[in-house]
Enzyme design. Sequence first.
Site, PDB file in Angstrom:
ATOM      1  N   HIS A  21      17.817 -49.169   0.469  1.00 33.03           N
ATOM      2  CA  HIS A  21      17.006 -49.191  -0.759  1.00 33.03           C
ATOM      3  C   HIS A  21      17.317 -48.069  -1.736  1.00 33.03           C
ATOM      4  CE1 HIS A  21      13.707 -46.144   0.041  1.00 33.03           C
ATOM      5  NE2 HIS A  21      14.187 -46.264   1.257  1.00 33.03           N
ATOM      6  N   THR A  71      16.860 -59.036  17.115  1.00 26.40           N
ATOM      7  CA  THR A  71      17.582 -60.037  16.326  1.00 26.40           C
ATOM      8  C   THR A  71      17.837 -59.473  14.932  1.00 26.40           C
ATOM      9  OG1 THR A  71      16.553 -61.781  17.609  1.00 26.40           O
ATOM     10  CG2 THR A  71      17.510 -62.431  15.499  1.00 26.40           C
ATOM     11  N   CYS A 106       3.438 -31.184   0.760  1.00 24.68           N
ATOM     12  CA  CYS A 106       3.053 -30.997   2.155  1.00 24.68           C
ATOM     13  C   CYS A 106       1.596 -31.407   2.327  1.00 24.68           C
ATOM     14  CB  CYS A 106       3.221 -29.530   2.536  1.00 24.68           C
ATOM     15  SG  CYS A 106       2.749 -29.218   4.221  1.00 24.68           S
ATOM     16  N   SER A 120      21.056 -45.793   3.904  1.00 21.17           N
ATOM     17  CA  SER A 120      19.869 -46.629   3.706  1.00 21.17           C
ATOM     18  C   SER A 120      20.080 -47.592   2.542  1.00 21.17           C
ATOM     19  CB  SER A 120      18.675 -45.722   3.409  1.00 21.17           C
ATOM     20  OG  SER A 120      17.571 -46.481   3.001  1.00 21.17           O
ATOM     21  N   GLN A 175      21.145 -40.018   0.387  1.00 19.15           N
ATOM     22  CA  GLN A 175      21.096 -39.761  -1.061  1.00 19.15           C
ATOM     23  C   GLN A 175      22.477 -39.552  -1.671  1.00 19.15           C
ATOM     24  OE1 GLN A 175      18.598 -39.980  -3.143  1.00 19.15           O
ATOM     25  NE2 GLN A 175      16.836 -40.077  -1.761  1.00 19.15           N
TER      26      GLN A 175
HETATM   27  N1  PLP Z   1      17.064 -39.294   4.290  1.00 16.64           N
HETATM   28  C1  PLP Z   1      16.982 -38.990   2.990  1.00 16.64           C
HETATM   29  C2  PLP Z   1      17.798 -37.864   2.448  1.00 16.64           C
HETATM   30  C3  PLP Z   1      16.137 -39.718   2.141  1.00 16.64           C
HETATM   31  O1  PLP Z   1      16.052 -39.396   0.851  1.00 16.64           O
HETATM   32  C4  PLP Z   1      15.377 -40.788   2.702  1.00 16.64           C
HETATM   33  C5  PLP Z   1      14.434 -41.546   1.862  1.00 16.64           C
HETATM   34  O2  PLP Z   1      13.822 -41.024   0.957  1.00 16.64           O
HETATM   35  C6  PLP Z   1      15.509 -41.066   4.072  1.00 16.64           C
HETATM   36  C7  PLP Z   1      16.363 -40.305   4.828  1.00 16.64           C
HETATM   37  C8  PLP Z   1      14.735 -42.177   4.715  1.00 16.64           C
HETATM   38  O3  PLP Z   1      15.311 -43.423   4.415  1.00 16.64           O
HETATM   39  P1  PLP Z   1      14.435 -44.756   4.558  1.00 16.64           P
HETATM   40  O4  PLP Z   1      13.429 -44.734   3.451  1.00 16.64           O
HETATM   41  O5  PLP Z   1      15.434 -45.868   4.426  1.00 16.64           O
HETATM   42  O6  PLP Z   1      13.813 -44.736   5.907  1.00 16.64           O
END
Ligand code: PLP
Length: 395
Positions: free
Chosen positions: A205, A241, A330, A203, A183
């Site tokens: 996305h 791959t 949760c 990440s 983030q």
């Molecule tokens: N770590 C944090 C702080 C995130 O906000 C997220 C996704 O919301 C992830 C890890 C997980 O990433 P991904 O969705 O690419 O698996």
Amino acid sequence: MSAVELYFDYNATTPVDPEVLKVMAAVARDTFGNPSSSHCFGRPAEAVAATAREQVAGLIKAEAQDIYFTSGGTESDNLALKGVVLPLLLKGEKPHIIVSQVEHPAILKSCLFLEGCGARITWLEVAPDGTLAPETVAAAIQNDTVLVSLMLANNETGVLFPLSEISKITRARGVLLHTDAVQALGKVEIDVGTLGVDLLSLSGHKVYAPKGVGALWVRGGVALEPLLHGGGQENNRRSGTENLPGMAALGLACEILSANMAAEGRRIASLRDKLESELDKALDRQLTFHGHRQCRVPNTISLSVPYVDGESLLAHLDLENIAVSAGSACSSGEHRGSPVLRAMGVDDELIQGALRISLGRWTTQAEVDTFLEKFTTVVRRLWAISPLYQKISYS
Ligand code: PLP
């Protein structure tokens, strides 16, 4: 995206940048060779992978050879934690790990798994404003602590942890430091040298690349057991791959951020700050804002609306085509609401009315104005039918 839909959930995921999409499609169409093949179809594919590695490394001021592509933030987090700790468990040791209570489930659940395998975990508390003092980390380190894992920016509140100060402590004690920077990437400057961490997850996305691609940066010399065994891709650390279109996409997304991040951050911060103060004013200063006011990424608002339930607020906003997030609920049902806010000591009632609003590259002033107007109308409508609100305001 249609003009009437308002997307204020960039921390959940981002739209793919059109330039990134073009490159992805071109790679999928034209560079379909296997990067491991030594023929004339494999070589250009390998060149695409090499460029992507350079671009990702460039954004975090790292060496390209230390970037390992993965399927996303979750895999990077799992690889970092299990890759460091499993070999010790297999040797019969009971290593100690330190994490905060506000980490993403990819970290928290990896720790629970490792705990089940014999590791010992310390779950650090955070301050009411979501920050973490370096001394808290120092005090938790034991003689056999092998790894500290702390996020750079929190996904719900945007609060930043002081990793560059914490790394001075972990280094002095000979403990590895991993950061989940999913983030933070693209929102604040990251220089792995200055940060002083040993492993860093990211990440695609969350930075205008597609879902299903990410990377783990590993400082040279850090031993890491792979989770996926096979053909030995990614220098034996992540077999399979390569997802070449995804890698090229993440590479370009990082290059775009390297060029534009500072200006983009300033623009988004000014929209965010304005939205925050206008919302507060429009709703008679009854909102509670969560998280440290300065020590945070520029795009995130975490707030609670009193006397309403966050889930119903979310549903009413959805009817107005406004997308925000209620924070991760949760699943047990017993402790509903954000575990992050709970760890910060926020009251149960406020947790129930909590929302995360996150802005991004395509958020405009006009969208912020419409959001403000619709949000205020929805909240006032819910207050009008809330018995608790009526009781408080007329008592
Ligand atoms: N770590 C944090 C702080 C995130 O906000 C997220 C996704 O919301 C992830 C890890 C997980 O990433 P991904 O969705 O690419 O698996």
